[in-house]
Design an enzyme around this catalytic site. Structure first.
Site, PDB file in Angstrom:
ATOM      1  N   ASN A  65       0.832  -1.201   0.000  1.00  0.00           N
ATOM      2  CA  ASN A  65       0.000   0.000   0.000  1.00  0.00           C
ATOM      3  C   ASN A  65       0.869   1.253   0.000  1.00  0.00           C
ATOM      4  OD1 ASN A  65      -2.897  -0.587   0.065  1.00  0.00           O
ATOM      5  ND2 ASN A  65      -2.476  -1.636   1.989  1.00  0.00           N
ATOM      6  N   CYS A  74      -4.856  -6.842  -4.035  1.00  0.00           N
ATOM      7  CA  CYS A  74      -5.268  -5.639  -4.767  1.00  0.00           C
ATOM      8  C   CYS A  74      -5.798  -6.088  -6.133  1.00  0.00           C
ATOM      9  CB  CYS A  74      -4.068  -4.719  -4.941  1.00  0.00           C
ATOM     10  SG  CYS A  74      -4.470  -3.236  -5.878  1.00  0.00           S
ATOM     11  N   ARG A 190      -8.161   1.641   2.817  1.00  0.00           N
ATOM     12  CA  ARG A 190      -7.186   1.375   3.894  1.00  0.00           C
ATOM     13  C   ARG A 190      -5.781   1.326   3.292  1.00  0.00           C
ATOM     14  NH1 ARG A 190      -6.642  -4.609   6.526  1.00  0.00           N
ATOM     15  NH2 ARG A 190      -6.120  -5.043   4.346  1.00  0.00           N
ATOM     16  N   CYS A 199     -11.331   0.896  -6.669  1.00  0.00           N
ATOM     17  CA  CYS A 199     -10.798  -0.150  -5.781  1.00  0.00           C
ATOM     18  C   CYS A 199     -11.357  -1.476  -6.282  1.00  0.00           C
ATOM     19  CB  CYS A 199     -11.226   0.118  -4.338  1.00  0.00           C
ATOM     20  SG  CYS A 199     -10.607  -1.121  -3.182  1.00  0.00           S
ATOM     21  N   GLY A 200     -10.497  -2.325  -6.815  1.00  0.00           N
ATOM     22  CA  GLY A 200     -10.960  -3.540  -7.491  1.00  0.00           C
ATOM     23  C   GLY A 200     -11.617  -4.543  -6.563  1.00  0.00           C
TER      24      GLY A 200
HETATM   25  N1  API Z   1      -5.686  -0.862   0.121  1.00  0.00           N
HETATM   26  C1  API Z   1      -6.271  -2.193   0.141  1.00  0.00           C
HETATM   27  C2  API Z   1      -5.516  -3.127  -0.821  1.00  0.00           C
HETATM   28  C3  API Z   1      -5.640  -2.647  -2.250  1.00  0.00           C
HETATM   29  C4  API Z   1      -7.066  -2.701  -2.682  1.00  0.00           C
HETATM   30  C5  API Z   1      -7.399  -1.961  -3.963  1.00  0.00           C
HETATM   31  N2  API Z   1      -6.389  -1.100  -4.527  1.00  0.00           N
HETATM   32  C6  API Z   1      -7.879  -2.944  -5.014  1.00  0.00           C
HETATM   33  O1  API Z   1      -7.832  -2.631  -6.226  1.00  0.00           O
HETATM   34  O2  API Z   1      -8.372  -4.028  -4.618  1.00  0.00           O
HETATM   35  C7  API Z   1      -6.191  -2.772   1.544  1.00  0.00           C
HETATM   36  O3  API Z   1      -5.232  -2.510   2.232  1.00  0.00           O
HETATM   37  O4  API Z   1      -7.102  -3.533   1.907  1.00  0.00           O
END
Ligand code: API
Length: 261
Positions: A65, A74, A190, A199-200
């Site tokens: 992150n 991610c 987060r 956010c995927g």
């Molecule tokens: N920041 C997220 C992880 C990346 C999620 C996001 N960038 C995606 O595309 O799923 C976490 O710590 O839970």
């Protein structure tokens, strides 16, 4: 030491990618990644990924992150690293790679800029008041709202992420508005500790939660608009379990360069 990097974005969720098959990039502490992701003093990104070799899979994805710490799965990053692996000539149009939440199958367009990424199976969605809570490789809180365009997602998302229930492990907070032929989603992420343009794992959590909420069943395809563009979630739902879940969308190489690390 100079390190070559590639900048990718998937629906506006942006990442630094490094071909680390030679293990030359040694992750010593959070600061190295934190500094590279800094949008004023570094390259700037929501996260950083290392592509590394693996004995039993085409490659391994290590995700960090923007706070510099190793992260959970991610989804948009997974789509971008598949496009990166094709660019490097490691794969053709299909792959199975290893990520923190296990192996992932993915298929990439011949042009190399659209990726369908299979996500982990989901057997259960919890409730927290009106919100849905589930882990699609990362933990997500999904709340249906109205007036999402004008909502203060940063303040309201940060408050939920730091609430007594979630402050220790953290959680990604997704607000969703049903706009008829699609859902509109905004996410406080987060580890970025800010709203991101997409956010995927978040839109995947939204699509599954809304199918349960609307009591849909069968093969479902959910179009989702985010600040950074359009994503599509495909999955099978029998009223209890979710299978064959695919996060589909663009994965674009923006620029490359060298950086001192
Ligand atoms: N920041 C997220 C992880 C990346 C999620 C996001 N960038 C995606 O595309 O799923 C976490 O710590 O839970």
């Amino acid at each position: 030491m100079k390190t070559k990097f590639f900048k990718y974005q998937g629906a506006g969720n942006d990442f630094i990618l490094i071909d680390n098959r030679d293990l030359s990039f040694q992750y010593k502490d959070n600061n190295a990644v934190l500094d590279l992701c800094n949008r004023r003093f570094g390259i700037g990104a929501d996260g950083l990924m290392l592509l590394q070799t693996h004995e039993t899979h085409d490659f391994e994805m290590l995700y960090f992150n923007a706070d510099g710490k190793l992260g959970s799965m991610c989804g948009n990053g997974g789509r971008c690293i598949v496009a990166f692996a094709k660019y490097l000539g490691i794969i053709d149009i299909e792959t199975e790679f290893l990520a923190v939440d296990g192996p992932h199958y993915a298929k990439i367009s011949a042009e190399g800029d659209w990726v369908n990424l299979q996500m982990i199976d989901i057997d259960n969605i919890e409730k927290d008041g009106d919100a849905y809570v589930l882990n699609t490789g990362s933990p997500h809180y999904v709340l249906q709202v109205t007036g999402l365009k004008d909502k203060d997602v940063f303040t309201e998302g940060k408050a939920i992420r730091n609430s007594d229930t979630y402050k220790v492990a953290g959680i990604n907070v997704n607000f969703v508005e049903n706009q008829g032929d699609h859902f509109f989603v905004r996410t406080f992420e987060r580890g970025v500790e800010d709203e991101t343009y997409a956010c995927g794992t978040g839109v995947t959590a939204v699509a599954l939660s809304m199918a349960q909420h609307l009591k849909q069943e069968g093969h479902i395809e959910t179009p989702i608009k985010v600040l950074g563009g359009d994503l599509r979630i495909q999955f099978d739902y029998d009223g209890s379990k979710f299978r064959n879940i695919f996060l589909c969308g663009p994965a674009v190489q923006v620029f490359t360069g060298e950086v001192m690390v």
